[in-house]
Design a protein around this motif. Structure first.
Motif, PDB file in Angstrom:
ATOM      1  N   SER A  70      -1.746 -20.217  13.822  1.00  0.00           N
ATOM      2  CA  SER A  70      -1.171 -21.549  13.682  1.00  0.00           C
ATOM      3  C   SER A  70      -0.409 -21.656  12.366  1.00  0.00           C
ATOM      4  O   SER A  70      -0.852 -21.154  11.323  1.00  0.00           O
ATOM      5  N   LEU A  71       0.747 -22.311  12.416  1.00  0.00           N
ATOM      6  CA  LEU A  71       1.525 -22.526  11.197  1.00  0.00           C
ATOM      7  C   LEU A  71       0.735 -23.367  10.202  1.00  0.00           C
ATOM      8  O   LEU A  71       0.772 -23.117   8.995  1.00  0.00           O
ATOM      9  N   LYS A  72       0.015 -24.354  10.701  1.00  0.00           N
ATOM     10  CA  LYS A  72      -0.802 -25.185   9.817  1.00  0.00           C
ATOM     11  C   LYS A  72      -1.868 -24.343   9.132  1.00  0.00           C
ATOM     12  O   LYS A  72      -2.112 -24.478   7.926  1.00  0.00           O
ATOM     13  N   ARG A  73      -2.506 -23.441   9.897  1.00  0.00           N
ATOM     14  CA  ARG A  73      -3.545 -22.599   9.299  1.00  0.00           C
ATOM     15  C   ARG A  73      -2.957 -21.653   8.258  1.00  0.00           C
ATOM     16  O   ARG A  73      -3.551 -21.406   7.208  1.00  0.00           O
ATOM     17  N   VAL A  74      -1.782 -21.101   8.550  1.00  0.00           N
ATOM     18  CA  VAL A  74      -1.139 -20.199   7.590  1.00  0.00           C
ATOM     19  C   VAL A  74      -0.785 -20.937   6.305  1.00  0.00           C
ATOM     20  O   VAL A  74      -1.012 -20.437   5.192  1.00  0.00           O
TER      21      VAL A  74
ATOM     22  N   LEU B 145      -2.188 -23.694   5.115  1.00  0.00           N
ATOM     23  CA  LEU B 145      -3.421 -24.014   4.395  1.00  0.00           C
ATOM     24  C   LEU B 145      -3.977 -22.774   3.696  1.00  0.00           C
ATOM     25  O   LEU B 145      -4.470 -22.854   2.564  1.00  0.00           O
ATOM     26  N   LEU B 146      -3.901 -21.629   4.379  1.00  0.00           N
ATOM     27  CA  LEU B 146      -4.414 -20.400   3.782  1.00  0.00           C
ATOM     28  C   LEU B 146      -3.660 -20.047   2.509  1.00  0.00           C
ATOM     29  O   LEU B 146      -4.260 -19.727   1.473  1.00  0.00           O
ATOM     30  N   TRP B 147      -2.309 -20.136   2.569  1.00  0.00           N
ATOM     31  CA  TRP B 147      -1.506 -19.746   1.414  1.00  0.00           C
ATOM     32  C   TRP B 147      -1.534 -20.795   0.299  1.00  0.00           C
ATOM     33  O   TRP B 147      -1.227 -20.470  -0.847  1.00  0.00           O
ATOM     34  N   LEU B 148      -1.868 -22.021   0.623  1.00  0.00           N
ATOM     35  CA  LEU B 148      -1.920 -23.058  -0.413  1.00  0.00           C
ATOM     36  C   LEU B 148      -3.313 -23.225  -1.005  1.00  0.00           C
ATOM     37  O   LEU B 148      -3.445 -23.489  -2.200  1.00  0.00           O
ATOM     38  N   LEU B 149      -4.364 -23.088  -0.188  1.00  0.00           N
ATOM     39  CA  LEU B 149      -5.717 -23.330  -0.686  1.00  0.00           C
ATOM     40  C   LEU B 149      -6.375 -22.063  -1.220  1.00  0.00           C
ATOM     41  O   LEU B 149      -7.131 -22.126  -2.194  1.00  0.00           O
ATOM     42  N   LEU B 150      -6.106 -20.915  -0.595  1.00  0.00           N
ATOM     43  CA  LEU B 150      -6.726 -19.687  -1.080  1.00  0.00           C
ATOM     44  C   LEU B 150      -6.352 -19.367  -2.525  1.00  0.00           C
ATOM     45  O   LEU B 150      -7.229 -19.006  -3.322  1.00  0.00           O
ATOM     46  N   PRO B 151      -5.062 -19.473  -2.931  1.00  0.00           N
ATOM     47  CA  PRO B 151      -4.765 -19.246  -4.353  1.00  0.00           C
ATOM     48  C   PRO B 151      -5.507 -20.208  -5.274  1.00  0.00           C
ATOM     49  O   PRO B 151      -5.898 -19.819  -6.387  1.00  0.00           O
ATOM     50  N   GLN B 152      -5.720 -21.454  -4.818  1.00  0.00           N
ATOM     51  CA  GLN B 152      -6.460 -22.393  -5.666  1.00  0.00           C
ATOM     52  C   GLN B 152      -7.905 -21.936  -5.851  1.00  0.00           C
ATOM     53  O   GLN B 152      -8.456 -22.011  -6.955  1.00  0.00           O
TER      54      GLN B 152
ATOM     55  N   ALA C 234      -3.687 -33.122   4.437  1.00  0.00           N
ATOM     56  CA  ALA C 234      -3.047 -34.306   5.007  1.00  0.00           C
ATOM     57  C   ALA C 234      -1.528 -34.194   4.932  1.00  0.00           C
ATOM     58  O   ALA C 234      -0.811 -34.591   5.869  1.00  0.00           O
ATOM     59  N   GLY C 235      -1.015 -33.644   3.812  1.00  0.00           N
ATOM     60  CA  GLY C 235       0.437 -33.503   3.676  1.00  0.00           C
ATOM     61  C   GLY C 235       1.012 -32.522   4.681  1.00  0.00           C
ATOM     62  O   GLY C 235       2.075 -32.765   5.266  1.00  0.00           O
ATOM     63  N   ILE C 236       0.297 -31.395   4.895  1.00  0.00           N
ATOM     64  CA  ILE C 236       0.775 -30.421   5.881  1.00  0.00           C
ATOM     65  C   ILE C 236       0.745 -31.017   7.284  1.00  0.00           C
ATOM     66  O   ILE C 236       1.685 -30.847   8.078  1.00  0.00           O
ATOM     67  N   THR C 237      -0.349 -31.740   7.585  1.00  0.00           N
ATOM     68  CA  THR C 237      -0.439 -32.371   8.907  1.00  0.00           C
ATOM     69  C   THR C 237       0.706 -33.347   9.120  1.00  0.00           C
ATOM     70  O   THR C 237       1.341 -33.372  10.182  1.00  0.00           O
ATOM     71  N   ARG C 238       0.985 -34.141   8.092  1.00  0.00           N
ATOM     72  CA  ARG C 238       2.083 -35.108   8.211  1.00  0.00           C
ATOM     73  C   ARG C 238       3.436 -34.394   8.258  1.00  0.00           C
ATOM     74  O   ARG C 238       4.339 -34.803   8.994  1.00  0.00           O
ATOM     75  N   GLY C 239       3.577 -33.319   7.470  1.00  0.00           N
ATOM     76  CA  GLY C 239       4.855 -32.614   7.446  1.00  0.00           C
ATOM     77  C   GLY C 239       5.158 -31.895   8.744  1.00  0.00           C
ATOM     78  O   GLY C 239       6.326 -31.694   9.087  1.00  0.00           O
TER      79      GLY C 239
END
Length: 496
Positions: free
Chosen positions: A40-44, A46-53, A219-224
């Motif tokens: 899923s694009l959403k999962r990808v 989230l992975l690239w945005l949250l994993l680095p954090q 929430a931002g990714i879901t909305r985007g």
């Protein structure tokens, strides 16, 4: 007329029997399965945005712990150095012996905290126990104490990590020198605990902020991604509908990338509609135009079958043959018209060489009609387009001129650069036949329109020429020639 083609080479003629295959579009055919969908694009995202954090949070925690521990060690080092120097001052040389002025109160202060007590040892010579805790570890072999300079090192005491400060002092007479070693050790357990607590106090708020930030990112990714969902719903709503009635996708509020995707989908839908309309128009034209010739062929065949006179039967068969040739010519023109409406793959070619080649191919046909066919113009002229389609256009122009100019007329094929527009090539076919009425010039490029009822034509030749010119970014024009005749011009852009 210069440059005329006089070679009587075999020409491709429409009079020869031909085989044609017409395939109608098949709607509702099964669609080949696509490859398995990926992640899923959403999962990808989230992975690239949250994993680095998370990784940065862990690295930050390790660095914060190391920094806090280094500050704790530096504090311990200062405390140990001060205590070491104070203890060394309490050990005073007395002749060849030592006077240890270490009151009990000071010893109790050093050992008052059982969890964080200071252990000390006085030895002279170094390593020979005099006072304190004789279990204090000696310095590592790689360290060599320098008299008068404190030495700090890590070690273990009773299985627990400690920080040890060491100071050696020379004393005694010149002829009998001696050395005194003073050691103080402090446990690191409390300091490690303080460092952990400090890091926890730092990382806990950061963890809470990370959780809040992760929720905001989700929430931002879901909305985007909602415009993509709307685009998917919009495309899905068109599934199963008539391909000729697919409205374009309209997204009023969407990011630029989604607008670009919607534009590409709209272009695809438009291409599908054009293709469907082209195929339907071809089928309608073929059904409409072939109905009358086929009915005539059936009638002539039936009459020939009932005819008893051999000569009359031969006459009927000649009419059947002529009708079949007209039908074959019509189908050939319809197929040519359908081919001109498809997308072209432009390639550079020599238009002048192509024109001379087409003139040579039609020379035998011109001789049969008693027509003087020739070529005038440039030796070479480079164009960018579909060579096969331009050959079709020139063949239609020459065929049209031979058909209607009449016997003993002159037909000239010219290739030049338009003097009024130097960026355009001018390819024209001119004859000195009867020409057309002024009022008919506006209709010559209409499909199935004919200015004459003479047999042999079907009203598609000039329509094909106009379509080919437009597909090449140019246009076709028709002009009357004085005192009589007709000139059809193709204006096409030159190759860069």
């Amino acid at each position: 007329m210069s440059g005329r083609a006089a070679e009587a080479e075999p020409a491709s003629s429409l009079a020869a029997p031909q085989n044609f295959s017409i395939q109608a579009p098949v709607y509702g055919a099964s669609v080949p399965p696509t490859s398995a969908p990926g992640r899923s694009l959403k999962r990808v995202l989230l992975l690239w945005l949250l994993l680095p954090q998370v990784l940065l949070w862990l690295v930050g925690g390790v660095l914060a712990y190391r920094i806090a521990l280094s500050y704790a060690e530096s504090t311990i080092d200062r405390s140990l150095t001060e205590s070491l120097q104070a203890l060394a001052r309490q050990v005073k040389p007395l002749g060849s012996g030592l006077l240890v002025d270490f009151p009990r109160a000071a010893q109790d202060v050093l050992e008052q905290d059982p969890k964080d007590k200071l252990s000390y040892m006085v030895s002279s010579p170094p390593g020979q126990f005099v006072l304190g805790n004789q279990n204090l570890p000696p310095p590592p072999l790689q360290f060599t104490p320098v008299p008068g300079e404190p030495l700090l090192y890590n070690s273990e005491l009773d299985g627990k990590p400690v920080r040890v400060a060491l100071l050696e002092v020379n004393y005694g007479e010149a002829n009998a020198p001696q050395r005194l070693r003073v050691q103080i050790a402090k446990g690191m357990t409390v300091q490690h605990r303080i460092a952990r607590e400090l890091v926890a106090d730092m990382l806990l708020p950061l963890l809470l902020l990370g959780i809040v930030l992760g929720a905001l990112i989700t929430a931002g990714i879901t909305r985007g991604l909602r415009p993509l969902q709307r685009l998917e719903d919009s495309v899905g709503a068109r599934t199963g509908r008539n391909l000729s009635e697919l409205p374009p996708i309209a997204l009023t509020q969407a990011p630029l990338e989604v607008h670009s995707l919607a534009t590409a989908v709209n272009e695809l839908l438009d291409a599908v509609q054009r293709s469907v309309q082209q195929e339907r128009r071809f089928l309608n034209d073929a059904a409409h135009q072939l109905r009358t010739p086929l009915a005539g062929l059936i009638s002539q065949t039936e009459l020939a079958l009932r005819e008893t006179d051999a000569q009359a039967q031969q006459e009927r068969l000649r009419k059947v043959h002529a009708g079949a040739l007209r039908s074959a010519h019509l189908v050939h023109q319809l197929l040519s018209l359908a081919r001109t409406e498809a997308d072209i793959q432009p390639t550079p070619f020599d238009a002048a060489a192509l024109a001379r080649e087409v003139a040579r191919d039609w020379t035998p046909r011109a001789l049969q009609h008693s027509v003087d066919l020739g070529y005038e113009g440039l030796e070479h002229l480079s164009l960018l387009g579909e060579k096969l389609l331009l050959r079709e256009a020139l063949s239609n122009l020459i065929d049209n001129a031979l058909q209607y100019a009449g016997a003993h007329s002159t037909v000239t094929l010219r290739v030049s650069v338009d003097p009024a527009r130097p960026q355009q090539a001018c390819i024209e076919v001119e004859d000195n036949g009867p020409g057309l009425a002024q009022a008919d010039l506006a209709r010559v490029f209409e499909r199935f329109w004919r200015a004459s009822e003479a047999p042999g034509g079907c009203g598609l030749g000039l329509a094909i020429v106009q379509s080919i010119a437009q597909r090449h970014g140019g246009r076709a024009e028709v002009h009357l020639v004085q005192p009589q005749g007709l000139r059809v011009r193709l204006l096409l852009p030159l190759a860069a």
